[in-house]
Design an enzyme around this catalytic site. Structure first.
Site, PDB file in Angstrom:
ATOM      1  CE  LYS A 247      -9.022  11.993   3.024  1.00 12.07           C
ATOM      2  NZ  LYS A 247      -8.308  11.597   1.793  1.00 12.07           N
TER       3      LYS A 247
ATOM      4  CE1 TYR B 219      -8.853  15.142   5.068  1.00 10.06           C
ATOM      5  CE2 TYR B 219      -9.037  13.973   7.146  1.00 10.06           C
ATOM      6  CZ  TYR B 219      -8.397  14.176   5.942  1.00 10.06           C
ATOM      7  OH  TYR B 219      -7.302  13.410   5.608  1.00 10.06           O
TER       8      TYR B 219
END
Length: 276
Positions: free
Chosen positions: A194, A190
């Site tokens: 990002k 994740y």
């Protein structure tokens, strides 16, 4: 139809839903709530209608070319262009997920980076000159989350291109498949996704400067959503505040920035903020 148009991807729940709510209250135009699942999307629209708000709905699965193209063609034919685009759709594996790192890497980046990039490439030609794009990033998208100095330098290279960035993202997936990702990339797919999205934001701004389009990445805060297993201290409306600020109220000089949930421009390279 003429008039202004705002679009929020992945907005049937959570922060995206609250962004639609805020746009319906403040934006002088049509607001599209979009979702992969039609029934969930229509239920979200019905919930907002009970509040006296009137979003429009269209199905949009950012992982499917056909879905993006159908949506693009609909917007082009009906409205001619887009004034605000909020790229909110994303996934996150739970901390206790049992899927192997390779699976988490491939699936997370497929949605949070590659699908967002594909959506942007198809929709950006419709964004009007002077329009605004808000990419929903995260504190996990801060460059400090990448352990390798060499990788960090590549991400922040002012001449980095989208193909080069996509190749970096692919290198991470390959490292995860080999089980060698942790020393240079860290342990969070994740976070890598990002960081990639935030880097993409900077490149997109450079590419769109001549059209006066403002592209910014925002950390909405640690919000009480399904994605955080409802552990976040902020409400979804509090999480929507900074994205709405960038979409509606930020000065035109705010572009190509990494913005914190308190609406303040934050250094993407230097770790000067607390986590949430």
């Amino acid at each position: 139809m003429s008039g202004k148009v705002a679009i929020v991807t992945g907005s049937n729940k959570g922060i995206g839903f609250a962004i639609v709510r805020g746009l319906c209250k403040k934006f002088d135009g049509i607001v599209y709530l979009t979702s992969r699942d039609v029934e969930r999307g229509k239920k979200a629209v019905a919930d907002l209608e009970k509040e006296g708000l009137h979003p429009s709905y269209h199905q949009l699965d950012i992982t499917e070319d056909k879905s993006i193209e159908t949506f693009r063609d609909f917007i082009k034919q009906k409205h001619g262009g887009i004034d605000i685009l909020v790229n909110n759709a994303a996934i996150a594996f739970k901390h206790n997920a049992t899927e192997p790192a390779a699976v988490q890497a491939e699936q997370t980046l497929a949605v949070n980076y590659f699908a967002v990039l594909n959506t942007c490439e198809k929709l950006f030609p419709l964004v009007k000159n002077g329009g605004r794009v808000v990419n929903i990033s995260s504190s996990a998208g801060h460059l400090s989350k990448i352990p390798s100095v060499a990788l960090r330098n590549r991400f922040k290279d002012p001449n980095l291109t989208i193909p080069e960035l996509s190749e970096l993202m692919q290198q991470y997936i390959e490292a995860a498949k080999q089980g060698t990702q942790a020393p240079e990339w860290g342990n969070s797919s994740y976070a890598v996704s990002k960081v990639g999205l935030t880097a993409l934001t900077m490149i997109q701004q450079r590419m769109l400067n001549d059209r006066d389009i403002k592209v910014n990445a925002v950390h909405p805060g640690y919000v009480d959503t399904d994605m955080t297993s409802h552990k976040g201290p902020l409400t979804i409306d509090e999480g929507a505040a900074a994205p709405l600020f960038l979409a509606l109220d930020a000065d035109d000089s705010v572009k190509g920035q990494y913005v914190w949930y308190d609406k303040q421009i934050t250094s993407w390279e230097r770790d000067t903020r607390s986590a949430y």
